[in-house]
Design a protein around this motif. Structure first.
Motif, PDB file in Angstrom:
ATOM      1  N   THR A   8     -39.787 -10.490   2.066  1.00  0.00           N
ATOM      2  CA  THR A   8     -39.788  -9.892   0.731  1.00  0.00           C
ATOM      3  C   THR A   8     -39.996  -8.388   0.881  1.00  0.00           C
ATOM      4  OG1 THR A   8     -40.539 -10.105  -1.554  1.00  0.00           O
ATOM      5  CG2 THR A   8     -42.240 -10.258   0.146  1.00  0.00           C
ATOM      6  N   LYS A   9     -39.954  -7.686  -0.250  1.00  0.00           N
ATOM      7  CA  LYS A   9     -39.976  -6.224  -0.204  1.00  0.00           C
ATOM      8  C   LYS A   9     -40.895  -5.647  -1.277  1.00  0.00           C
ATOM      9  CE  LYS A   9     -34.976  -6.294  -0.064  1.00  0.00           C
ATOM     10  NZ  LYS A   9     -34.922  -7.689  -0.138  1.00  0.00           N
ATOM     11  N   VAL A  10     -41.312  -4.406  -1.039  1.00  0.00           N
ATOM     12  CA  VAL A  10     -42.185  -3.678  -1.962  1.00  0.00           C
ATOM     13  C   VAL A  10     -41.665  -2.251  -2.108  1.00  0.00           C
ATOM     14  CG1 VAL A  10     -43.717  -3.018  -0.036  1.00  0.00           C
ATOM     15  CG2 VAL A  10     -44.577  -2.888  -2.384  1.00  0.00           C
ATOM     16  N   GLY A  11     -41.877  -1.653  -3.284  1.00  0.00           N
ATOM     17  CA  GLY A  11     -41.585  -0.231  -3.427  1.00  0.00           C
ATOM     18  C   GLY A  11     -40.684   0.146  -4.576  1.00  0.00           C
ATOM     19  N   MET A  12     -39.820  -0.779  -5.025  1.00  0.00           N
ATOM     20  CA  MET A  12     -38.971  -0.473  -6.176  1.00  0.00           C
ATOM     21  C   MET A  12     -39.812  -0.452  -7.454  1.00  0.00           C
ATOM     22  SD  MET A  12     -35.798   0.158  -5.473  1.00  0.00           S
ATOM     23  CE  MET A  12     -34.416  -0.180  -4.379  1.00  0.00           C
ATOM     24  N   ASP A  13     -39.310   0.201  -8.482  1.00  0.00           N
ATOM     25  CA  ASP A  13     -40.052   0.379  -9.726  1.00  0.00           C
ATOM     26  C   ASP A  13     -40.149  -0.924 -10.514  1.00  0.00           C
ATOM     27  OD1 ASP A  13     -41.299   1.327 -11.955  1.00  0.00           O
ATOM     28  OD2 ASP A  13     -39.726   2.743 -12.535  1.00  0.00           O
ATOM     29  N   TYR A  22     -42.225  -8.221   5.831  1.00  0.00           N
ATOM     30  CA  TYR A  22     -42.544  -7.445   4.629  1.00  0.00           C
ATOM     31  C   TYR A  22     -41.873  -6.083   4.769  1.00  0.00           C
ATOM     32  CZ  TYR A  22     -45.466  -6.228   0.560  1.00  0.00           C
ATOM     33  OH  TYR A  22     -45.922  -5.902  -0.712  1.00  0.00           O
ATOM     34  N   GLN A  23     -41.008  -5.747   3.810  1.00  0.00           N
ATOM     35  CA  GLN A  23     -40.170  -4.558   3.951  1.00  0.00           C
ATOM     36  C   GLN A  23     -40.439  -3.494   2.885  1.00  0.00           C
ATOM     37  OE1 GLN A  23     -35.920  -6.420   4.770  1.00  0.00           O
ATOM     38  NE2 GLN A  23     -37.237  -7.797   3.604  1.00  0.00           N
ATOM     39  N   ALA A  24     -40.367  -2.237   3.316  1.00  0.00           N
ATOM     40  CA  ALA A  24     -40.365  -1.119   2.380  1.00  0.00           C
ATOM     41  C   ALA A  24     -38.969  -1.108   1.745  1.00  0.00           C
ATOM     42  CB  ALA A  24     -40.607   0.178   3.136  1.00  0.00           C
ATOM     43  N   HIS A  25     -38.914  -1.338   0.426  1.00  0.00           N
ATOM     44  CA  HIS A  25     -37.608  -1.525  -0.228  1.00  0.00           C
ATOM     45  C   HIS A  25     -36.788  -0.235  -0.259  1.00  0.00           C
ATOM     46  CE1 HIS A  25     -35.547  -4.303  -3.405  1.00  0.00           C
ATOM     47  NE2 HIS A  25     -34.674  -3.691  -2.654  1.00  0.00           N
ATOM     48  N   ARG A  26     -37.469   0.883  -0.325  1.00  0.00           N
ATOM     49  CA  ARG A  26     -36.777   2.167  -0.194  1.00  0.00           C
ATOM     50  C   ARG A  26     -37.798   3.208   0.237  1.00  0.00           C
ATOM     51  NH1 ARG A  26     -35.740   3.366  -6.531  1.00  0.00           N
ATOM     52  NH2 ARG A  26     -37.870   3.833  -7.119  1.00  0.00           N
ATOM     53  N   ASP A  27     -37.323   4.270   0.815  1.00  0.00           N
ATOM     54  CA  ASP A  27     -38.181   5.341   1.294  1.00  0.00           C
ATOM     55  C   ASP A  27     -38.927   5.973   0.113  1.00  0.00           C
ATOM     56  OD1 ASP A  27     -39.346   7.272   2.851  1.00  0.00           O
ATOM     57  OD2 ASP A  27     -37.501   8.365   3.287  1.00  0.00           O
ATOM     58  N   LYS A  65     -46.018   0.760 -11.309  1.00  0.00           N
ATOM     59  CA  LYS A  65     -45.951  -0.061 -10.089  1.00  0.00           C
ATOM     60  C   LYS A  65     -44.702   0.309  -9.302  1.00  0.00           C
ATOM     61  CE  LYS A  65     -48.233  -4.163 -12.006  1.00  0.00           C
ATOM     62  NZ  LYS A  65     -48.031  -5.589 -12.332  1.00  0.00           N
ATOM     63  N   THR A  66     -44.857   1.250  -8.380  1.00  0.00           N
ATOM     64  CA  THR A  66     -43.715   1.717  -7.598  1.00  0.00           C
ATOM     65  C   THR A  66     -44.212   2.479  -6.375  1.00  0.00           C
ATOM     66  OG1 THR A  66     -41.626   2.947  -7.732  1.00  0.00           O
ATOM     67  CG2 THR A  66     -43.493   3.909  -8.878  1.00  0.00           C
ATOM     68  N   GLY A  67     -43.349   2.643  -5.377  1.00  0.00           N
ATOM     69  CA  GLY A  67     -43.673   3.480  -4.227  1.00  0.00           C
ATOM     70  C   GLY A  67     -44.383   2.750  -3.103  1.00  0.00           C
TER      71      GLY A  67
END
Length: 319
Positions: free
Chosen positions: A89-94, A126-131, A99-101
C-alpha cells in the motif's frame, strides 16, 4: 494454488509473481462481493501480489479514500489468507483535511489507519506514493526505517520519484544506515516509455530495485479496446484515453500488437504485458481486472514468452 515463476522484489526478502494486481478497482469499478471473488481467484492462480493505496478511490462519487484497503481487509478477515499474499500500500497523496505528504508525524498516523483498514498487523511493501519536496528525505526515510524495525512494514518503496530524487534518497539511506527504497513504481508501457527509460531504468538496474510499473496497459488502450474516437464511450476514462493515445504512433503500436496476437492466437493484453515483463529492470507490472475472465488472461500473460523478433517488432513500432 498454481505456481507462476517468482521474482525477488529489489534486495528485500519478498518474492512476487511477474504481475502485480492493482487494487484501485476495489470499491470503485467493482463492489465488495465481486472484489472478494477476484481476490480468491488471484490467490488461487498464483497472482498473490496486491498493490493498493490509502487514497484509493477518493476520486469516485461518494468515496473519501480508504475504500480499497477496507475491502481487502474485510476479505483478509473472511478468507484467512493473509500469509498467502504479498500486500503493498502507499502513503502521501492528499486525503483531505491536511492528510497529505511524507512528514514523520503524518506517516505515523497514516500507517496505523492503513493497518486498521487492512485488518493486519504488518504491510509487506509500504510506498511513498509521490515525492514530498517539503519534507527532508532523511525525515521520511528515518520514519520508514523505524516502522521496519518495529515490524509494521517489511520493505519500503517509492512511487513517482524522479531519477535524481530517488538516487538522493538511496544515498541518504546508505550514509545514515536506514532502510532503503527497494522498489520503484513509475508509469511505463509500450506507449509511455521515455520517462522510465531515460534514467530511472538504469538507476533501478544499478541499485537492484524492483520495478512495479503502473498504467501497464495505457489505461486500457493497449488491450485494443479503443480504436476510433467513438470508442471513448466504452469506459469512464475513455475520453482521456482516446485523446492521448489515438494517434499515428498509437495506431502503429496497436497494429504490431494485432499482428503478434493473431499469429500467436493470444490477446493484445497478453502480448503488451509479456513485452513489459521481459524488459530489463522490470519486476512485475501492475494491472487490474474486473472479471474472472480477465484474471485468467493475466495468468496467461504472466507465462507468455515473446520471440526476439516479436520484441523487436514492438520496439520499432513504439519508438
Amino acid at each position: 494454488m498454481s505456481q507462476l515463476p517468482a521474482r525477488q522484489l529489489g534486495r528485500s526478502q519478498l518474492q512476487v509473481p511477474p504481475l502485480t494486481f492493482g487494487g484501485n478497482v476495489f470499491g470503485w469499478t467493482i463492489d465488495q462481493a465481486t472484489s472478494f471473488s477476484l481476490l480468491d481467484a488471484l490467490t488461487e492462480k498464483g497472482l498473490y501480489f496486491i498493490d493498493t493505496a490509502d487514497v484509493y478511490s477518493r476520486w469516485a462519487d461518494g468515496n473519501q479514500g480508504g475504500e480499497s484497503e477496507t475491502i481487502i481487509g474485510n476479505w483478509l478477515k473472511k478468507s484467512g489468507k493473509r500469509e498467502q499474499i504479498v500486500l503493498a500500500t502507499k502513503v502521501g497523496m492528499d486525503l483531505g483535511n491536511g492528510k497529505t505528504g511524507l512528514a514523520a508525524k503524518y506517516i505515523r498516523q497514516a500507517v496505523e489507519d492503513s493497518l486498521r483498514r487492512l485488518q493486519t498487523d504488518y504491510i509487506d511493501l509500504y510506498q511513498a506514493h509521490r515525492d514530498d519536496e517539503d519534507t527532508p528525505l532523511a525525515e521520511t526515510l528515518a520514519t520508514f526505517d523505524a516502522l521496519v524495525k518495529e515490524g509494521k512494514v517489511r520493505a519500503i518503496g517509492a512511487s513517482n520519484y524522479t531519477a535524481e530524487r530517488l538516487a538522493e534518497a538511496l544515498k541518504i539511506s546508505e550514509q545514515q544506515q536506514l532502510a532503503r527504497y527497494e522498489t520503484l513504481q513509475p508509469e511505463y508501457n509500450l506507449y509511455d516509455r521515455q520517462p522510465f527509460e531515460s534514467g530511472l531504468q538504469q538507476l533501478a538496474q544499478e541499485k537492484q530495485l524492483g520495478v512495479i510499473n503502473y498504467y501497464s496497459l495505457a489505461s486500457g488502450f493497449l488491450s485494443g479496446k479503443y480504436r476510433t474516437p467513438q470508442d471513448a464511450g466504452k469506459s469512464k476514462r475513455g475520453d482521456g484515453v482516446v485523446q492521448k493515445y489515438l494517434n499515428p504512433r498509437g495506431l502503429k503500436i496497436l497494429a504490431a500488437l494485432d499482428e503478434i496476437a493473431d499469429a500467436r492466437n493470444v490477446s493484445l493484453t497478453q502480448v503488451a504485458l509479456a513485452w513489459q515483463i521481459a524488459q530489463p529492470g522490470i519486476t512485475a507490472p501492475i494491472v487490474s481486472a474486473t472479471s474472472l475472465q480477465q484474471v485468467d488472461e493475466l495468468v496467461k500473460a504472466a507465462t507468455l514468452k515473446l520471440s526476439d523478433a516479436e520484441s523487436q517488432q514492438l520496439e520499432l513500432a513504439s519508438r
